[in-house]
Design an enzyme around this catalytic site. Structure first.
Site, PDB file in Angstrom:
ATOM      1  N   ASP A   1      41.806  30.115  42.241  1.00 49.84           N
ATOM      2  CA  ASP A   1      42.466  28.876  41.376  1.00 49.84           C
ATOM      3  C   ASP A   1      43.518  29.522  40.657  1.00 49.84           C
ATOM      4  O   ASP A   1      43.453  30.485  39.545  1.00 49.84           O
ATOM      5  CB  ASP A   1      41.632  28.416  40.777  1.00 49.84           C
TER       6      ASP A   1
ATOM      7  N   SER B   1      38.392  34.956  44.397  1.00 49.52           N
ATOM      8  CA  SER B   1      37.666  33.437  43.884  1.00 49.52           C
ATOM      9  C   SER B   1      37.740  33.051  44.598  1.00 49.52           C
ATOM     10  O   SER B   1      37.592  32.521  46.116  1.00 49.52           O
ATOM     11  CB  SER B   1      39.072  33.347  43.042  1.00 49.52           C
ATOM     12  N   MET B   2      38.512  31.135  44.910  1.00 48.65           N
ATOM     13  CA  MET B   2      38.105  30.158  45.402  1.00 48.65           C
ATOM     14  C   MET B   2      39.113  30.502  46.558  1.00 48.65           C
ATOM     15  O   MET B   2      38.573  29.191  47.324  1.00 48.65           O
ATOM     16  CB  MET B   2      39.295  28.951  44.612  1.00 48.65           C
TER      17      MET B   2
ATOM     18  N   ASP C   1      31.711  38.609  36.439  1.00 50.13           N
ATOM     19  CA  ASP C   1      33.323  38.797  36.269  1.00 50.13           C
ATOM     20  C   ASP C   1      34.360  38.774  35.232  1.00 50.13           C
ATOM     21  O   ASP C   1      35.485  38.619  35.471  1.00 50.13           O
ATOM     22  CB  ASP C   1      33.595  39.389  37.917  1.00 50.13           C
TER      23      ASP C   1
ATOM     24  N   HIS D   1      37.466  39.676  37.299  1.00 50.21           N
ATOM     25  CA  HIS D   1      37.779  38.806  38.173  1.00 50.21           C
ATOM     26  C   HIS D   1      39.432  38.863  38.317  1.00 50.21           C
ATOM     27  O   HIS D   1      39.142  38.564  39.825  1.00 50.21           O
ATOM     28  CB  HIS D   1      37.685  37.239  37.460  1.00 50.21           C
TER      29      HIS D   1
END
Ligand SMILES: *[C@@H]1O[C@H](CO)[C@@H](O)[C@H](O)[C@H]1NC(C)=O
Ligand SMILES: *[C@@H]1O[C@H](CO)[C@@H](O)[C@H](O)[C@H]1NC(C)=O
Ligand SMILES: *[C@@H]1O[C@H](CO)[C@@H](O)[C@H](O)[C@H]1NC(C)=O
Ligand SMILES: *[C@@H]1O[C@H](CO)[C@@H](O)[C@H](O)[C@H]1NC(C)=O
Length: 403
Positions: free
Chosen positions: A29, A186-187, A350, A382
């Site tokens: 994202d 991530s996403m 994270d 993250h």
């Protein structure tokens, strides 16, 4: 003679040949650069451009986040929702796209302006690409990017998925029929899981060497509830959350990444207000009480996409950080829901994704024919996890067939 020949070819494959398995990078994202071409009749501010003759960078262009200019940015980025069609569309007069699909330029840096590249805070896949290139990988050939419009969730990424599949097959072909390693952040992980869940096992057996998941959001993240309610300041002090909220909460991807009932109990309070508490079972009321009913529709459209977290059916390397303060619940002051920035109760994770969601990949152990390897990078945040030398090293060990 024959023995010597075999010995030589093994030697060449093992140690001299540069790239072994080609790599495709799938961003998360906010991880793809986006460009917009404008032909608008209205704008929220006289400073806003209404017409451009070509596509110009809109995300992430740091200049766009300056206090007054941000209104223009929000107006251009904000998706509109069609509740009959269950789909979103761009602001009138805004044509928005990613660029350089298959190349890496849209995923190496968040801001395309090279002037900003002295700051490591906005580098994205750059450190990984740099390390692969030093091993003989070639940008656009053996290390490639799959940028996408991260505002959307998998239900609206049909065209991307077609291109993604072609990209994998083409990358296999132009690298001497070598299986491809998918490296997602991530996403990019749930987006890829959705894709793999739809592919026949024989296709995956032929084309996929590994799925290296970095900071995967398998069961959602509490932080998204802040984007939906007060808006999120993106960690940038000058950004007024209420001003960016219209854009953040209109993204189907935000709804897609809300905490799921596969990972949170109905007894756990995620959002606390003076009048009532909301759990993972209360999203309908949560959106109703904020007068943002489109939000609930977006959630309904996206909540089942990877809900069961079905095994991907490919070799998995699940990598993520832990030990970083991560939003675990939001507490609004009396009378302050939803327009006041809430206090955050923190838990493990994270910094963005909660621990239990990061660990979602472990549910596949023993549930698919390929192994699921897991490694925690203690203290890795993250975003900055992508710059860790240990992450590059791990990826290299997988794509050279050593792990
Ligand atoms: C811009 O939009 C107007 C309608 O609002 C249209 O008439 C015009 O052709 C458009 N211009 C371009 C370059 O697309
Ligand atoms: C391509 O793959 C074949 C079979 O695996 C191998 O014999 C050949 O040496 C490879 N060629 C290159 C350029 O790597
Ligand atoms: C909300 O939950 C908190 C603790 O989780 C509790 O102290 C509070 O009384 C609850 N508030 C309401 C309105 O139910
Ligand atoms: C939602 O709308 C109702 C009716 O228009 C209003 O009374 C209420 O204050 C609104 N709530 C919020 C959180 O904006």
């Amino acid at each position: 003679m024959k023995a010597t020949f075999i010995f030589l070819s093994i030697f060449i494959v093992c140690c001299v040949a540069g790239p072994r398995y080609p790599v495709i990078l799938v961003p998360g994202d906010g991880g793809s650069q986006l460009e917009a071409k404008l032909n608008k009749t209205t704008a929220p501010h006289y400073l806003c451009q209404k017409h451009t003759s070509s596509y110009e960078s809109i995300w992430l262009n740091l200049e766009e986040l300056l206090p007054e200019v941000i209104d223009c940015f929000v107006d251009n980025m904000r998706l509109r929702y069609d509740k009959d069609k269950h789909s979103t569309y761009n602001a009138p007069g805004v044509d928005l796209k990613t660029h350089d699909f298959g190349g890496t330029s849209a995923v190496e840096w968040l801001d395309p302006n090279p002037v900003t590249h002295i700051s490591s805070s906005i580098q994205y896949f750059f450190p990984i690409v740099k390390d692969l290139v030093s091993l003989g990988y070639v940008r656009g050939k053996s290390v490639r990017g799959a940028p996408f419009d991260f505002r959307k969730a998998p239900n609206e990424l049909g065209e991307f998925y077609e291109n993604y599949k072609k990209l994998i097959e083409e990358t296999y072909r132009i690298n001497n029929n070598s299986k491809v390693a998918l490296v997602a952040h991530s996403m990019g992980n749930p987006v890829t899981l959705y894709f793999l869940n739809k592919q026949p096992q024989e296709w995956k057996d032929q084309y996929i060497q590994s799925f290296i998941t970095i900071a995967g959001v398998w069961g959602g993240a509490v932080k998204t509830l802040r984007l939906m309610s007060s808006g999120d300041d993106l960690g940038v002090v000058i950004v007024n959350p209420l001003k960016v909220r219209p854009e953040q909460r209109a993204m189907p991807s935000t709804a897609f990444l809300m905490p799921t009932d596969q990972f949170w109990q109905p007894s756990e309070v995620l959002v606390q207000t003076e009048k009532r508490n909301y759990t993972v079972m209360d999203y309908k009321d949560f959106f109703n009480d904020m007068n943002y009913t489109d939000g609930y529709n977006l959630r309904l459209d996206t909540e089942k996409l990877i809900h069961e977290v079905t095994p991907p059916g490919v070799p998995v390397h699940c990598l993520h950080g832990l030990g970083v303060h991560t939003p675990a619940a939001l507490v609004f002051p009396p009378g302050g829901f939803p327009d006041t920035y809430p206090k955050t109760v923190v838990g493990d994770g994270d910094g963005t994704v909660n621990k239990r969601s990061l660990l979602g990949c472990l549910r596949w152990s023993g549930k698919q024919k390929y192994p699921v390897k897991h490694k925690v990078f203690k203290g890795a945040e993250h975003m900055s996890i992508l710059s860790l030398p240990e992450i590059s090293k791990y990826i290299v060990s997988v794509i050279t067939g050593k792990r």
